[in-house]
Design an enzyme around this catalytic site. Structure first.
Site, PDB file in Angstrom:
ATOM      1  N   TYR A  45      11.941 -11.061 -13.133  1.00 51.31           N
ATOM      2  CA  TYR A  45      10.671 -10.344 -12.928  1.00 51.31           C
ATOM      3  C   TYR A  45       9.596 -10.887 -13.868  1.00 51.31           C
ATOM      4  O   TYR A  45       8.485 -11.201 -13.447  1.00 51.31           O
ATOM      5  CB  TYR A  45      10.901  -8.857 -13.172  1.00 51.31           C
ATOM      6  CG  TYR A  45       9.660  -7.995 -13.145  1.00 51.31           C
ATOM      7  CD1 TYR A  45       9.112  -7.560 -11.942  1.00 51.31           C
ATOM      8  CD2 TYR A  45       9.046  -7.581 -14.327  1.00 51.31           C
ATOM      9  CE1 TYR A  45       7.988  -6.751 -11.911  1.00 51.31           C
ATOM     10  CE2 TYR A  45       7.920  -6.763 -14.315  1.00 51.31           C
ATOM     11  CZ  TYR A  45       7.399  -6.354 -13.108  1.00 51.31           C
ATOM     12  OH  TYR A  45       6.287  -5.558 -13.079  1.00 51.31           O
ATOM     13  N   GLY A  69      -0.493   0.693  -5.181  1.00 48.23           N
ATOM     14  CA  GLY A  69      -1.103   0.259  -3.928  1.00 48.23           C
ATOM     15  C   GLY A  69      -1.890   1.375  -3.256  1.00 48.23           C
ATOM     16  O   GLY A  69      -3.007   1.152  -2.753  1.00 48.23           O
ATOM     17  N   ALA A  75       0.809  -1.219   0.000  1.00 48.79           N
ATOM     18  CA  ALA A  75       0.000   0.000   0.000  1.00 48.79           C
ATOM     19  C   ALA A  75       0.844   1.271   0.000  1.00 48.79           C
ATOM     20  O   ALA A  75       0.294   2.370  -0.146  1.00 48.79           O
ATOM     21  CB  ALA A  75      -0.932   0.006   1.208  1.00 48.79           C
ATOM     22  N   GLY A  94       3.223   1.797  -2.273  1.00 45.42           N
ATOM     23  CA  GLY A  94       3.554   2.087  -3.664  1.00 45.42           C
ATOM     24  C   GLY A  94       2.466   2.913  -4.338  1.00 45.42           C
ATOM     25  O   GLY A  94       1.358   3.066  -3.820  1.00 45.42           O
TER      26      GLY A  94
END
Length: 240
Positions: free
Chosen positions: A148, A14, A9, A11
């Site tokens: 990734y 987020g 949250a 980011g």
């Protein structure tokens, strides 16, 4: 009242998810690892805007092996949004085992273990929701981001498989796959690199975090009850 756990949250995506879900009536557990002030300020703002809902901030290192610190305070969970994680721009031959392990734990291992432990809570309402914020690279792949890309593809595979296990419990599992988004993660690009990227996107701009959050908000709502085990690109028509 519905409660959602938002991993990552702190980011940009987020935070946008937290604001969008709060506006839709959700109470929230807002997770962070290091940016305590940012998330605590977020919950304070949401508390003022939505005084009838609950907002909690939770600190937890997604690289840890033990989960009780995060799971114990969660008395009700109706949705989980996995928006945490980052990338490493390196050739595979230059990526260390430690870096691989960290990305694996944050992007896939810990989310899978959280789904294990929180499945009973998600099943209680018969309308449980799990949404991963993945990437278009999960299906297309990206040089310099092999690990990734692999893990984002793993999120898509996990959603397909796990959705079949929990369908009878009323739990749906989906992935939102953004293309290029206007976040801090992409601020390292030069002006020329950004212009070249934008020229390849039919809509000629990057996505905003709020646009990703709107799709997440839909997927955790009752309106998305017949959507599960799927990955939805949100890329402005960008074909990577």
């Amino acid at each position: 009242m519905k409660y959602a756990l938002i991993l990552g949250a702190s980011g940009d995506i987020g935070q946008a998810c937290a604001q969008s879900l709060a506006a839709s009536g959700w109470s929230l557990y807002c997770h962070y690892h290091q940016q305590a002030e940012k998330v605590k300020n977020l919950t304070k703002v949401l508390e003022k805007e939505y005084p009838k809902q609950d907002f909690f901030s939770l600190q937890f290192d997604m690289r840890q092996e033990e989960l009780p610190t995060l799971v114990a305070p969660l008395f009700q969970v109706d949705a989980i949004v996995f928006a945490s994680g980052g990338t490493i721009y390196k050739l595979l031959t230059e990526t260390s085992s430690e870096e691989m392990e960290q990305l694996w734990q944050v992007s896939l291992k810990t989310p899978m273990r959280l789904c294990q432990q929180l499945q009973p809570k998600l099943a209680q309402s018969k309308q449980g929701r799990i949404v991963f914020v993945g990437s278009v690279y999960g299906s297309a792949g990206s040089a310099m981001e092999v690990v990734y890309s692999t893990l984002k593809g793993g999120q898509e595979a996990f959603a397909k498989a796990y959705a079949q296990e929990v369908a009878t419990l009323g739990i749906t599992v989906n992935v939102v796959a953004p293309g290029a988004v206007n976040t801090q993660m992409n601020q390292e690009w030069t002006r020329e690199e950004r212009a070249e990227l934008v020229s390849d996107i039919p809509l000629r701009r990057l996505a905003e975090p709020e646009e990703i959050a709107d799709l997440v908000d839909f997927l955790v709502s009752e309106k998305s009850a017949y959507i599960t085990g799927t990955t939805i690109p949100i890329s402005g028509g960008w074909k990577v």
